[in-house]
Design a protein around this motif. Sequence first.
Motif, PDB file in Angstrom:
ATOM      1  N   VAL A  90      30.046 -22.234  -4.851  1.00 37.10           N
ATOM      2  CA  VAL A  90      30.596 -22.593  -5.848  1.00 37.10           C
ATOM      3  C   VAL A  90      32.497 -22.294  -5.840  1.00 37.10           C
ATOM      4  O   VAL A  90      32.758 -22.725  -6.471  1.00 37.10           O
ATOM      5  CB  VAL A  90      30.489 -20.827  -6.902  1.00 37.10           C
ATOM      6  CG1 VAL A  90      30.978 -21.448  -8.186  1.00 37.10           C
ATOM      7  CG2 VAL A  90      29.154 -21.153  -7.136  1.00 37.10           C
ATOM      8  N   VAL A  91      32.749 -21.171  -5.236  1.00 38.48           N
ATOM      9  CA  VAL A  91      34.022 -20.791  -4.705  1.00 38.48           C
ATOM     10  C   VAL A  91      34.981 -22.266  -4.449  1.00 38.48           C
ATOM     11  O   VAL A  91      35.958 -22.585  -4.293  1.00 38.48           O
ATOM     12  CB  VAL A  91      34.340 -19.525  -3.712  1.00 38.48           C
ATOM     13  CG1 VAL A  91      36.327 -19.476  -3.873  1.00 38.48           C
ATOM     14  CG2 VAL A  91      33.895 -18.754  -4.671  1.00 38.48           C
ATOM     15  N   ALA A  92      34.279 -22.538  -2.852  1.00 36.03           N
ATOM     16  CA  ALA A  92      34.343 -24.082  -2.760  1.00 36.03           C
ATOM     17  C   ALA A  92      34.984 -25.233  -3.126  1.00 36.03           C
ATOM     18  O   ALA A  92      35.922 -25.883  -3.375  1.00 36.03           O
ATOM     19  CB  ALA A  92      33.831 -24.325  -1.514  1.00 36.03           C
ATOM     20  N   LYS A  93      33.452 -25.304  -4.020  1.00 36.98           N
ATOM     21  CA  LYS A  93      33.614 -26.548  -5.477  1.00 36.98           C
ATOM     22  C   LYS A  93      34.908 -26.616  -5.465  1.00 36.98           C
ATOM     23  O   LYS A  93      36.237 -27.619  -6.145  1.00 36.98           O
ATOM     24  CB  LYS A  93      32.883 -26.915  -5.973  1.00 36.98           C
ATOM     25  CG  LYS A  93      32.308 -27.857  -6.587  1.00 36.98           C
ATOM     26  CD  LYS A  93      32.440 -29.359  -5.990  1.00 36.98           C
ATOM     27  CE  LYS A  93      32.370 -30.372  -6.408  1.00 36.98           C
ATOM     28  NZ  LYS A  93      32.022 -31.699  -5.817  1.00 36.98           N
ATOM     29  N   THR A  94      35.436 -25.139  -6.524  1.00 36.40           N
ATOM     30  CA  THR A  94      35.920 -25.060  -7.313  1.00 36.40           C
ATOM     31  C   THR A  94      37.726 -25.297  -7.212  1.00 36.40           C
ATOM     32  O   THR A  94      38.389 -26.081  -8.070  1.00 36.40           O
ATOM     33  CB  THR A  94      35.850 -23.485  -8.272  1.00 36.40           C
ATOM     34  OG1 THR A  94      34.818 -23.416  -9.121  1.00 36.40           O
ATOM     35  CG2 THR A  94      37.140 -23.045  -9.174  1.00 36.40           C
ATOM     36  N   SER A  95      36.861 -24.783  -5.266  1.00 34.81           N
ATOM     37  CA  SER A  95      38.936 -24.863  -4.671  1.00 34.81           C
ATOM     38  C   SER A  95      38.726 -26.012  -5.305  1.00 34.81           C
ATOM     39  O   SER A  95      39.571 -26.810  -5.381  1.00 34.81           O
ATOM     40  CB  SER A  95      38.730 -24.262  -3.738  1.00 34.81           C
ATOM     41  OG  SER A  95      38.298 -23.014  -4.221  1.00 34.81           O
ATOM     42  N   PHE A  96      38.043 -26.777  -4.798  1.00 36.14           N
ATOM     43  CA  PHE A  96      38.623 -28.514  -5.142  1.00 36.14           C
ATOM     44  C   PHE A  96      38.537 -29.202  -5.526  1.00 36.14           C
ATOM     45  O   PHE A  96      39.696 -30.240  -6.154  1.00 36.14           O
ATOM     46  CB  PHE A  96      37.264 -29.314  -4.121  1.00 36.14           C
ATOM     47  CG  PHE A  96      37.276 -30.745  -3.632  1.00 36.14           C
ATOM     48  CD1 PHE A  96      38.567 -31.499  -2.301  1.00 36.14           C
ATOM     49  CD2 PHE A  96      36.597 -31.640  -4.074  1.00 36.14           C
ATOM     50  CE1 PHE A  96      37.778 -32.183  -1.901  1.00 36.14           C
ATOM     51  CE2 PHE A  96      37.299 -32.602  -4.016  1.00 36.14           C
ATOM     52  CZ  PHE A  96      37.678 -33.256  -2.571  1.00 36.14           C
TER      53      PHE A  96
END
Length: 322
Positions: free
Chosen positions: A306-312
């Motif tokens: 979730v963090v990685a996708k939100t970051s992107f």
Amino acid sequence: MSESSMNRRRALTALGALSGVAITPSMASAAVVASHEPAILKAAPAFVPCLNMSTLRGHKLGFVKELETVSKAGFRSVEIWVDTLQNYLKGGGTAAEARRILGDLGIKIENAIGFAPWIISDDAARAKGLDQLKREMEQLAEVGCRRTAAPAVGATDPKGEKLDLRKVAERYRAILELGDQTGVVPHLELWGFSHNLNRLSDVMYVAIESGHPKARVLLDVYHLYKGGSSLDSLPLVGPAAIEVFHVNDYPANMPRETIVDADRVYPGDGVAPIQDILRKIKTDGKTIVLSLEVFNKGYYAQDAAVVAKTSFEKMKKMIGAV
């Protein structure tokens, strides 16, 4: 022979080189037209999104899982941490295997975050720091990383020595020369909380005074604010000096004197003048790697995917608004 005849002959010769293909009048006509048209080159993007693994560091995923997670989120560029790579190698991983994984995932390592004490005045301790940095550079080169951060490790304490910037420039040149040997360029990093190299003017002075053509600076939205640097000075940095730039945001009502690393948030979730900063560093014809670097404990408590996708998604929105 006229120029048009020469172009026609080259085009027909190229078509004739295709074994077993008959040249029709329409094909020949198309080839002649193509021979007169200039090649269309796709313009280099001004910015590419990258994820600094600090953003997932609290999840303790390890080298391979970090790469897999960011790749699934959409990133194609990353900044790794040297100790995470070293733990992977100590655990039986190899540089060749790491390169294969990176290739399979479509990931490029743009930069690395390490903490070798290259800047300090103690000669014996600095010599050990240079040995450490050289080993790290060699390991990074083996996995295809051609840059590493060079912050003022060991010289950040407000009660410590205030370094002579001319001497710092000499020390920076020394590690740039290590970079010449290893193929990994150290980028002089601004740390706003540091007792040394905490302002834009400091890192620019040291980079210029080093007298080395590969001198580069590594700046950061948060650290520019924390150190009190004027954003109006950013255009003076020049296009050659910035290859990687750390992006993040900070909440309102947090004075720079008290704000800390862990207070950083996603771009767009705070009050930092990010668009103004990006417009000031944007250079026609050059691509700058924008790397999201946060150390947010709230994000560490969420699922890493979730963090990685939100970051992107945050990065895409930020870049799209420039």
